[in-house]
Design an enzyme around this catalytic site. Structure first.
Site, short mmCIF file in Angstrom:
data_model
loop_
_atom_site.label_atom_id
_atom_site.label_comp_id
_atom_site.label_asym_id
_atom_site.label_seq_id
_atom_site.Cartn_x
_atom_site.Cartn_y
_atom_site.Cartn_z
N CYS A 25 -2.14 3.19 9.03
CA CYS A 25 -3.18 2.26 8.56
C CYS A 25 -4.36 2.20 9.52
O CYS A 25 -5.47 1.84 9.12
CB CYS A 25 -2.62 0.85 8.44
SG CYS A 25 -1.18 0.66 7.43
N HIS A 81 0.87 -1.18 0.00
CA HIS A 81 0.00 0.00 0.00
C HIS A 81 0.91 1.24 0.00
O HIS A 81 1.96 1.23 0.67
CB HIS A 81 -0.85 0.08 1.29
CG HIS A 81 -2.11 -0.71 1.27
ND1 HIS A 81 -2.58 -1.39 2.37
CD2 HIS A 81 -3.06 -0.90 0.30
CE1 HIS A 81 -3.74 -1.97 2.08
NE2 HIS A 81 -4.05 -1.69 0.83
N1 ARG Z 1 -3.93 -6.93 6.72
C1 ARG Z 1 -4.33 -5.71 6.09
C2 ARG Z 1 -4.36 -5.91 4.59
O1 ARG Z 1 -3.52 -6.60 4.08
C3 ARG Z 1 -3.42 -4.59 6.46
C4 ARG Z 1 -3.85 -3.27 5.90
C5 ARG Z 1 -2.90 -2.15 6.17
N2 ARG Z 1 -3.45 -0.92 5.74
C6 ARG Z 1 -2.79 0.07 5.14
N3 ARG Z 1 -3.42 1.19 4.92
N4 ARG Z 1 -1.58 -0.06 4.71
O2 ARG Z 1 -5.21 -5.41 3.89
#
Ligand code: ARG
Length: 293
Positions: free
Chosen positions: A280, A184
């Site tokens: 996050c 991300h």
């Molecule tokens: N386990 C979550 C996923 O893989 C973690 C999300 C993390 N969020 C972020 N905005 N980076 O979707």
């Protein structure tokens, strides 16, 4: 849980709106690592401690509530990643683009987030279902709010960018993510309020790095080491002159302090096991809708 009152004495930086953002968080009552949809989760199935996660989240919530207004969305059984509200969607100027999660494991969250935003008075925009889009996790405004940096490659499809451009009439600049650990945009890129950028260059392809470098002059680029990047140093919440993040090296802490920031480190080990940290766990809201005097 009651949010503390919004504090108005927040210092603003030149060019910054005097309104500090309101934030959305989700208590980790049903949090856990129960599937694998990113490299961080591999090897961590069932390994996070719910009580420690709750303590760490409470600390983050307390720190952020001391600076701004934090609203909460109710967690839902069976959606353990709902704590990562950055992925609820992207909110700006009273409009929210709700996420279309790439993995079915998170798609149940969409309806809950959509309902929360509709109830809160947002105009809710849905992207076509076939276009993956993971909200603020992959879309971050520059500090002046005029440019939207939009990540793609793992969770968000590049074709979402034209829709975001249309929705808000802003310049949208695509950044291609190429390292699966930084799946991300908010795991490797953080535009800071003073107009600088905290980032991990190897997470991007060459053309994207050139785009970043043509916008941010060298003195405004804060390059993060691989070790700090792996501690989610770029996953930082920046409100005014304060930066809240997971543990980082003293070297990086010094760099931020020298730039005039106050750095608050909150241990978030249990959330790193799912591939997320401070940023996050937070989504920026449209302050005008939530901060009535
Ligand atoms: N386990 C979550 C996923 O893989 C973690 C999300 C993390 N969020 C972020 N905005 N980076 O979707």
């Amino acid at each position: 849980m009651i949010s503390e009152p919004y504090k108005k004495e927040q210092e603003s930086l030149p060019g910054e709106s005097h309104l500090v953002p309101a934030l959305l968080m989700c208590p980790p009552r049903f949090y856990g690592v129960s599937y694998v949809i990113n490299p961080w989760m591999r090897g961590n199935l069932g390994k996070s401690s719910l009580s420690l996660a709750m303590q760490q989240w409470q600390k983050l919530y307390r720190v952020l509530s001391g600076m701004t207004h934090v609203l909460l969305v109710e967690p839902v059984v069976g959606s353990p990643d709902m704590v990562f509200t950055a992925n609820a969607g992207l909110a700006h100027a009273g409009i929210v683009a709700i996420s279309n999660f790439y993995y079915p494991e998170r798609q149940n969250e969409e309806a809950h987030f959509r309902r929360w935003f509709a109830d809160a008075g947002y105009r809710v925009a849905d992207l076509p279902r076939e276009i993956a889009f993971e909200g603020e996790g992959d879309a971050l405004f520059s500090s002046d709010g005029l440019r939207l940096w939009a990540g793609y490659g793992y969770r968000t499809h590049e074709s979402s960018h034209a829709i975001l451009r249309e929705l808000w009439g802003v310049e949208v600049v695509g950044l291609h993510l190429v390292d699966p650990r930084f799946y991300h945009l908010d795991t490797c890129f953080a535009p800071l309020r003073d107009g600088s950028l905290l980032y991990f260059p190897p997470a991007f392809d060459k053309a994207s790095l050139a785009r970043i470098e043509s916008y941010y002059p060298p003195a405004q680029r804060i390059v993060v080491s691989e070790e700090d990047a792996m501690s989610f140093a770029c996953n930082a919440v920046n409100i005014g002159r304060t930066i809240v993040l997971n543990r980082i090296s003293s070297e990086l802490e010094c760099k931020l302090i020298v730039r005039g920031f106050e750095v608050i480190q909150v241990e978030l080990s249990e959330f790193l096991k799912a591939g997320g940290a401070a940023k996050c766990l937070v989504m920026q809201l449209t302050p005008e809708l939530h901060l009535q005097p």
